[in-house]
Design an enzyme around this catalytic site. Structure first.
Site, PDB file in Angstrom:
ATOM      1  N   PRO A  87       0.826  -1.215   0.000  1.00  0.00           N
ATOM      2  CG  PRO A  87       0.005  -1.018   2.177  1.00  0.00           C
ATOM      3  CD  PRO A  87       0.685  -1.978   1.252  1.00  0.00           C
ATOM      4  CG  ASP A  88       1.305   5.632  -2.184  1.00  0.00           C
ATOM      5  OD1 ASP A  88       2.504   5.668  -1.846  1.00  0.00           O
ATOM      6  OD2 ASP A  88       0.711   6.592  -2.725  1.00  0.00           O
ATOM      7  CB  ILE A  89       0.445   3.877   3.923  1.00  0.00           C
ATOM      8  CG1 ILE A  89       0.731   2.378   4.055  1.00  0.00           C
ATOM      9  CG2 ILE A  89      -1.000   4.111   3.475  1.00  0.00           C
ATOM     10  CD1 ILE A  89      -0.116   1.687   5.124  1.00  0.00           C
TER      11      ILE A  89
ATOM     12  CE  LYS B  55       1.975   8.847  -0.349  1.00  0.00           C
ATOM     13  NZ  LYS B  55       2.987   8.320  -1.254  1.00  0.00           N
TER      14      LYS B  55
ATOM     15  CG  ASN C  47      -2.304   8.256  -4.083  1.00  0.00           C
ATOM     16  OD1 ASN C  47      -2.954   8.955  -4.837  1.00  0.00           O
ATOM     17  ND2 ASN C  47      -1.126   7.750  -4.407  1.00  0.00           N
TER      18      ASN C  47
END
Length: 234
Positions: free
Chosen positions: A86-88, A148, A150
């Site tokens: 995941p984009d975290i 974070k 996105n």
């Protein structure tokens, strides 16, 4: 002694060597070179193969002009996606910089590093030093805090903006850590993404430039540019 006819060849070799000292200033040079005629063409990269695409891809216009990409953007989103994470910020800086080095090893064009929030100011200062040593041309940090999210999610999720003074201190710390004045620190403004509007974005832009940002990027997820550039304003 160099003859005039050979100077252009030497200049071309200088700019295309890919060595850190040659590559790092190239982004500033390109911005200055094209500031009055066109925006730069930058392609996202996350490994050596995508770097080679940015390095070699061409397109031919109807008038016969051949155009290429000017540089590369190391994206945290695709760094995460390439590892099915995941984009975290699950892919840490050490792993991200390994991907960047893989890209730099097979390319010569300048690279912009998406550093997410940059972390604490002390961490960001260290990241700046690492990027400079690699020959990266710029780091871009966004003015958000907390877990974070996105930016493409927009207001569908909580997008928490960082306090202006705190983010300004991070920019100042990065500038103080720089050893090469050609390295650029760019403030990415998330006010529009978070639903706070243009006035908040402009207020933050003024503050961050005052803190030392070399450039600002006002981020919008809209398909039309009107949110950033209202019709008739330019």
């Amino acid at each position: 002694m160099l003859q005039p006819r050979n100077i252009s060849r030497v200049r071309a070799r200088f700019f295309s060597s890919g060595l850190p000292g040659d590559r790092l200033p190239r982004l500033r040079q390109l911005l200055e070179e094209h500031k009055s005629n066109r925006p730069l063409r930058i392609l996202e990269t996350h490994n050596g193969l995508t770097g080679l695409i940015a390095e070699t891809a061409t397109a031919t216009r109807s008038n016969g002009e051949v155009v290429t990409y000017d540089g590369m953007w190391s994206s945290s989103l695709t760094a995460s996606a390439s590892q099915a994470k995941p984009d975290i910020e699950t892919v840490d800086t050490t792993a991200r910089l390994k991907m960047v080095q893989d890209t730099l090893d097979v390319t010569t064009k300048p690279l912009i590093y998406d550093a997410d929030t940059g972390g604490a100011k002390e961490i960001f200062a260290f990241t700046v030093r690492q990027l400079e040593a690699m020959g990266v041309s710029a780091a871009i940090i966004e003015d958000k805090t907390g877990l974070k999210q996105n930016s493409l999610f927009g207001t569908d999720v909580l997008q928490q903006l960082e306090d202006i003074d705190t983010f300004s201190a991070k920019i100042a710390a990065g500038q103080a850590a720089k050893r090469d004045p050609n390295f650029m620190i760019v403030a990415r403004l998330e006010a529009l993404i978070a639903g706070h509007g243009q006035d908040e974005a402009l207020k933050r832009a003024v503050a961050f430039v005052g803190a030392g940002a070399d450039a600002v990027m006002i981020h919008s997820k809209e398909k039309s540019p009107d949110e950033v550039r209202p019709p008739g304003s330019w």
